[in-house]
Design a protein around this motif. Structure first.
Motif, PDB file in Angstrom:
ATOM      1  N   CYS A 123     -92.839 -28.443 -67.821  1.00 37.48           N
ATOM      2  CA  CYS A 123     -92.972 -28.004 -69.215  1.00 37.48           C
ATOM      3  C   CYS A 123     -93.238 -26.509 -69.261  1.00 37.48           C
ATOM      4  O   CYS A 123     -94.338 -26.055 -68.918  1.00 37.48           O
ATOM      5  CB  CYS A 123     -94.112 -28.773 -69.905  1.00 37.48           C
ATOM      6  N   ASP A 124     -92.250 -25.727 -69.690  1.00 42.07           N
ATOM      7  CA  ASP A 124     -92.391 -24.267 -69.728  1.00 42.07           C
ATOM      8  C   ASP A 124     -93.442 -23.818 -70.749  1.00 42.07           C
ATOM      9  O   ASP A 124     -94.201 -22.879 -70.487  1.00 42.07           O
ATOM     10  CB  ASP A 124     -91.047 -23.620 -70.056  1.00 42.07           C
ATOM     11  N   ALA A 125     -93.472 -24.477 -71.919  1.00 41.77           N
ATOM     12  CA  ALA A 125     -94.400 -24.065 -72.982  1.00 41.77           C
ATOM     13  C   ALA A 125     -95.845 -24.220 -72.534  1.00 41.77           C
ATOM     14  O   ALA A 125     -96.669 -23.305 -72.690  1.00 41.77           O
ATOM     15  CB  ALA A 125     -94.129 -24.877 -74.241  1.00 41.77           C
ATOM     16  N   CYS A 126     -96.156 -25.363 -71.957  1.00 43.18           N
ATOM     17  CA  CYS A 126     -97.531 -25.597 -71.492  1.00 43.18           C
ATOM     18  C   CYS A 126     -97.881 -24.678 -70.329  1.00 43.18           C
ATOM     19  O   CYS A 126     -98.998 -24.162 -70.256  1.00 43.18           O
ATOM     20  CB  CYS A 126     -97.712 -27.055 -71.067  1.00 43.18           C
ATOM     21  N   ARG A 127     -96.902 -24.459 -69.464  1.00 44.13           N
ATOM     22  CA  ARG A 127     -97.184 -23.578 -68.324  1.00 44.13           C
ATOM     23  C   ARG A 127     -97.470 -22.160 -68.799  1.00 44.13           C
ATOM     24  O   ARG A 127     -98.373 -21.482 -68.294  1.00 44.13           O
ATOM     25  CB  ARG A 127     -96.003 -23.604 -67.346  1.00 44.13           C
ATOM     26  N   GLU A 128     -96.709 -21.705 -69.798  1.00 43.61           N
ATOM     27  CA  GLU A 128     -96.944 -20.367 -70.343  1.00 43.61           C
ATOM     28  C   GLU A 128     -98.332 -20.276 -70.971  1.00 43.61           C
ATOM     29  O   GLU A 128     -99.036 -19.276 -70.793  1.00 43.61           O
ATOM     30  CB  GLU A 128     -95.870 -20.026 -71.376  1.00 43.61           C
ATOM     31  N   ARG A 129     -98.732 -21.336 -71.688  1.00 42.67           N
ATOM     32  CA  ARG A 129    -100.078 -21.330 -72.290  1.00 42.67           C
ATOM     33  C   ARG A 129    -101.162 -21.267 -71.214  1.00 42.67           C
ATOM     34  O   ARG A 129    -102.139 -20.533 -71.336  1.00 42.67           O
ATOM     35  CB  ARG A 129    -100.266 -22.580 -73.153  1.00 42.67           C
ATOM     36  N   PHE A 130    -100.967 -22.016 -70.163  1.00 43.06           N
ATOM     37  CA  PHE A 130    -101.947 -22.008 -69.072  1.00 43.06           C
ATOM     38  C   PHE A 130    -102.012 -20.630 -68.422  1.00 43.06           C
ATOM     39  O   PHE A 130    -103.101 -20.118 -68.110  1.00 43.06           O
ATOM     40  CB  PHE A 130    -101.591 -23.063 -68.024  1.00 43.06           C
ATOM     41  N   GLU A 131    -100.860 -20.028 -68.221  1.00 48.39           N
ATOM     42  CA  GLU A 131    -100.839 -18.715 -67.589  1.00 48.39           C
ATOM     43  C   GLU A 131    -101.499 -17.656 -68.466  1.00 48.39           C
ATOM     44  O   GLU A 131    -102.244 -16.802 -67.976  1.00 48.39           O
ATOM     45  CB  GLU A 131     -99.388 -18.318 -67.263  1.00 48.39           C
ATOM     46  N   GLN A 132    -101.223 -17.694 -69.764  1.00 51.44           N
ATOM     47  CA  GLN A 132    -101.841 -16.743 -70.686  1.00 51.44           C
ATOM     48  C   GLN A 132    -103.358 -16.898 -70.683  1.00 51.44           C
ATOM     49  O   GLN A 132    -104.100 -15.908 -70.620  1.00 51.44           O
ATOM     50  CB  GLN A 132    -101.301 -16.959 -72.104  1.00 51.44           C
ATOM     51  N   THR A 133    -103.817 -18.126 -70.745  1.00 51.28           N
ATOM     52  CA  THR A 133    -105.266 -18.353 -70.744  1.00 51.28           C
ATOM     53  C   THR A 133    -105.886 -17.902 -69.428  1.00 51.28           C
ATOM     54  O   THR A 133    -106.960 -17.304 -69.407  1.00 51.28           O
ATOM     55  CB  THR A 133    -105.579 -19.843 -70.988  1.00 51.28           C
ATOM     56  N   GLY A 134    -105.204 -18.165 -68.354  1.00 55.61           N
ATOM     57  CA  GLY A 134    -105.701 -17.742 -67.049  1.00 55.61           C
ATOM     58  C   GLY A 134    -105.785 -16.226 -66.947  1.00 55.61           C
ATOM     59  O   GLY A 134    -106.784 -15.686 -66.447  1.00 55.61           O
ATOM     60  N   ARG A 135    -104.755 -15.533 -67.431  1.00 50.83           N
ATOM     61  CA  ARG A 135    -104.785 -14.066 -67.388  1.00 50.83           C
ATOM     62  C   ARG A 135    -105.899 -13.525 -68.272  1.00 50.83           C
ATOM     63  O   ARG A 135    -106.571 -12.550 -67.917  1.00 50.83           O
ATOM     64  CB  ARG A 135    -103.433 -13.513 -67.859  1.00 50.83           C
ATOM     65  N   LEU A 136    -106.071 -14.138 -69.417  1.00 44.56           N
ATOM     66  CA  LEU A 136    -107.130 -13.710 -70.338  1.00 44.56           C
ATOM     67  C   LEU A 136    -108.495 -13.837 -69.664  1.00 44.56           C
ATOM     68  O   LEU A 136    -109.304 -12.904 -69.709  1.00 44.56           O
ATOM     69  CB  LEU A 136    -107.080 -14.560 -71.614  1.00 44.56           C
ATOM     70  N   LEU A 137    -108.733 -14.957 -69.020  1.00 49.18           N
ATOM     71  CA  LEU A 137    -110.030 -15.165 -68.389  1.00 49.18           C
ATOM     72  C   LEU A 137    -110.231 -14.247 -67.197  1.00 49.18           C
ATOM     73  O   LEU A 137    -111.351 -13.764 -66.952  1.00 49.18           O
ATOM     74  CB  LEU A 137    -110.175 -16.632 -67.959  1.00 49.18           C
ATOM     75  N   LEU A 138    -109.165 -13.974 -66.476  1.00 50.98           N
ATOM     76  CA  LEU A 138    -109.277 -13.050 -65.348  1.00 50.98           C
ATOM     77  C   LEU A 138    -109.647 -11.658 -65.841  1.00 50.98           C
ATOM     78  O   LEU A 138    -110.492 -10.981 -65.245  1.00 50.98           O
ATOM     79  CB  LEU A 138    -107.948 -13.011 -64.586  1.00 50.98           C
TER      80      LEU A 138
END
Lengths: 195, 162
Positions: free
Chosen positions: B33-48
């Motif tokens: 799922c590209d949409a969910c993966r993108e959301r996870f990546e965005q959240t991960g970058r934000l937290l980093l």
């Protein structure tokens, strides 16, 4: 005395060894400074507020009963000091992307090697400055929870001790803060400007 | 695992607050799922990025300033600030108090003078006067003892308050 626990040092301070308090100051000044800087958005103001925090902690040391960890008690004083500072300050100053408090506070970008990827370093800096400015726009409750948990690295349980609220409340506030930040920074994700 | 469930667990996944089995399900969903993966990546970058903001350190040692302020505290632990032993009275309060005292004094000193309303209860002097006058009526002599009393009394202020 650097190897003693916080509680032992507190006991010595209460017995009259004022200089022992310096150990606690040295141990936690950077963490309190970081939290307050990210909360008020000014490194210069943060130095004064850190001093205020430790003076208040010294005066109120008798009320520290050891139920919670010393540093959570100290964080609480620090965050309250920062909240009071912003409350008393005229609400005319709006955080902008031009605010340079990251540089003033000594923040260094992650990529120092100029040969690595200069463009990425610039993008990283732009994003972080936008992120810092967005944090300042959050409501006090969300900002406090986010700064303590995501910036300072305290667990949800520790944040709950600092804020004296349930863990579920902390979780909810952190989640809402993240959603608001993502909303404010949406264009950076869409345009591909990534940290 | 569908997108709705997966996005609800983004926060818990990143905070490492989910069970192993659920984590496996999420990761399996993300691979497709590209949409969910993108959301996870965005959240991960934000937290980093948020974590990296926490790398601030105070460029100065605050202990000397704190030490100085602690030394200035009085023994009770409060900021050393001289306090008067008695409470000073404000100027307006003092003015009102003085005015009240003056008015009371004036009322006491002069307020009892002047004719009182109503009939006067005859005092001893007045009774002497009446007695003397009645004798005068009968004696018709100014030099008579009672008349002398009348003359003397007439010079005095019989009525209270005059």
């Amino acid at each position: 005395m650097g190897g003693f626990t916080d509680e032992v040092i507190v006991e010595r301070v209460l017995n009259g060894e004022i200089d022992a308090f310096g150990v606690l100051v040295e141990r936690y000044q950077d963490r309190i400074y970081s939290a307050i800087t990210n909360y008020v958005g000014s490194g210069e103001d943060a130095v004064d507020l850190v001093q205020d925090t430790f003076v208040k902690a010294f005066v109120g040391l008798k009320s520290y009963q050891g139920a919670a960890a010393f540093y959570t008690w100290l964080y609480r004083i620090g965050m309250n000091t920062a909240i009071d500072f912003l409350r008393k300050r005229p609400a005319t100053r709006v955080a902008s992307l031009d605010d340079d408090y990251l540089r003033e506070s000594g923040y260094e970008p992650a990529a120092k090697d100029p040969l690595s990827n200069p463009e990425r370093s610039v993008q990283d800096r732009i994003f972080k400055e936008a992120l810092a400015a967005s944090i300042l726009k959050l409501s006090p409750k969300l900002k406090t929870a986010l700064v303590l948990h995501d910036v300072e690295g305290l667990s949800q349980e520790e944040v709950a001790q600092v804020l004296k609220c349930p863990v579920g409340t902390v979780k909810s506030r952190v989640s809402r803060a993240r959603i608001e930040l993502r909303s404010m920074l949406g264009k950076y994700f869409e345009s591909g400007v990534q940290p | 695992m569908n997108c709705r469930k997966c996005l609800k667990l983004v926060e818990d996944y990143i905070d490492a607050r989910i069970e192993c089995a659920t984590r496996v399900s999420i990761e399996a969903h993300l691979t497709s799922c590209d949409a969910c993966r993108e959301r996870f990546e965005q959240t991960g970058r934000l937290l980093l990025s948020l974590q990296e903001l926490g790398n601030n350190s105070a460029s100065v040692d605050v202990w000397p300033g704190v030490r100085e302020r602690i030394a200035a505290l009085d023994p009770s632990g409060r900021a050393a600030r001289p306090r008067p032993r008695f409470r000073l009275i404000s100027v307006p309060t003092l003015a009102v108090t003085v005015a009240a005292l003056v008015i009371t004094f004036l009322a006491t000193e002069f307020g009892s003078r002047g004719p009182q309303p109503g009939l006067q209860r005859p005092d001893a002097e007045y009774l002497q006067y009446v007695q003397a006058y009645s004798q005068f009526q009968s004696n018709q002599s100014l030099d008579a003892g009672p008349m002398k009393v009348v003359v003397e009394l007439s010079r005095e202020k019989v009525w209270r308050g005059e």
